[in-house]
Design a protein around this motif. Structure first.
Motif, short mmCIF file in Angstrom:
data_model
loop_
_atom_site.label_atom_id
_atom_site.label_comp_id
_atom_site.label_asym_id
_atom_site.label_seq_id
_atom_site.Cartn_x
_atom_site.Cartn_y
_atom_site.Cartn_z
N SER A 68 0.81 -1.22 0.00
CA SER A 68 0.00 0.00 0.00
C SER A 68 0.84 1.27 0.00
N ALA A 69 2.15 1.15 0.15
CA ALA A 69 3.02 2.33 0.22
C ALA A 69 3.05 3.05 -1.12
N THR A 70 3.05 4.37 -1.07
CA THR A 70 3.22 5.16 -2.28
C THR A 70 4.67 5.01 -2.74
N PRO A 71 4.97 5.34 -3.99
CA PRO A 71 6.37 5.28 -4.42
C PRO A 71 7.29 6.11 -3.52
N MET A 72 6.83 7.29 -3.10
CA MET A 72 7.67 8.13 -2.25
C MET A 72 7.85 7.51 -0.87
N ASP A 73 6.80 6.88 -0.34
CA ASP A 73 6.93 6.21 0.96
C ASP A 73 7.92 5.05 0.87
N ALA A 74 7.89 4.32 -0.24
CA ALA A 74 8.83 3.20 -0.43
C ALA A 74 10.27 3.70 -0.49
N VAL A 75 10.50 4.79 -1.22
CA VAL A 75 11.87 5.29 -1.29
C VAL A 75 12.28 5.94 0.02
N ALA A 76 11.33 6.47 0.78
CA ALA A 76 11.66 7.00 2.11
C ALA A 76 12.18 5.87 3.00
N ASP A 77 11.57 4.68 2.90
CA ASP A 77 12.08 3.53 3.64
C ASP A 77 13.52 3.21 3.21
N GLY A 78 13.77 3.31 1.91
CA GLY A 78 15.12 3.09 1.41
C GLY A 78 16.10 4.13 1.93
N LEU A 79 15.68 5.38 1.95
CA LEU A 79 16.53 6.45 2.47
C LEU A 79 16.91 6.19 3.93
#
Length: 195
Positions: free
Chosen positions: A76-87
């Motif tokens: 359910s994560a948005t693309p930005m939320d997914a990359v925030a997890d990566g960050l």
């Protein structure tokens, strides 16, 4: 120091950072680094392809951590939320390196050739992020825009972190993400003249 002591890679990295800070990157040779570490040039080349790579060898680890975190984000994560997890995953690795990461940044910032290499590594990281987002079903241009944004957020937060002592990199990343969100929110007014 015996050349057979453990952690040759870490010793080479430490010696290189010390020498780059003392003499400058251009005036330090592979032989100098090996000698300072108590090792041979041959050992140096088992761990690094050249003296620049000492500063950039961790990029593969960061890219792998980033891709894994993006892949592990909830569906359910948005693309930005997914990359925030990566960050945040990458920030944890960098923070573990602490002073070494700060010293590395100062060396890169002082040398144009190294800055260019850093730009190439960032572009490669953006490519890894794009691939991780595409694997989640995110199409372009959203995948590319999100990846480039993530790289920019990390660059800005890392630059701030490398010159401060008391603020966690994850905190600076979260602040940058919050500022980005506020700047792009519907109806948000940016500071500056009205259009």
């Amino acid at each position: 120091m015996s050349r057979w002591e453990p952690n040759a890679r870490g010793r080479l990295e430490q010696a290189a950072l010390e020498l780059y800070a003392e003499r400058g990157f251009d005036d330090t040779t592979v032989a100098d680094i090996a000698e300072r570490a108590g090792l041979t040039k041959r050992t140096f080349f088992r761990h690094f392809t050249d003296k620049r790579e000492v500063l950039f060898s961790g990029q593969t680890l960061l890219a792998e951590a980033y891709a894994a975190a993006v892949a592990a984000a909830p569906a359910s994560a948005t693309p930005m939320d997914a990359v925030a997890d990566g960050l945040r995953a990458v920030a944890a690795i960098v923070e573990d390196r602490g002073e070494l990461a700060r010293r590395r940044q100062a060396i890169v910032a002082a040398n144009r050739e190294l800055q260019e290499r850093e730009l190439l590594k960032r572009a490669a990281l953006a490519g890894v992020i794009v691939d991780a987002l595409r694997a989640r079903g995110v199409a372009d241009p959203v995948a590319s825009l999100t990846a480039e944004t993530a790289v920019a957020v990390f660059k800005i937060a890392y630059a701030q972190w490398s010159t401060t002592e008391n603020t966690a990199l994850t905190t600076l990343i979260d602040q940058a993400l919050g500022q980005l969100s506020a700047a792009t929110a519907n109806g948000a007014s940016a500071s500056g003249p009205a259009g």
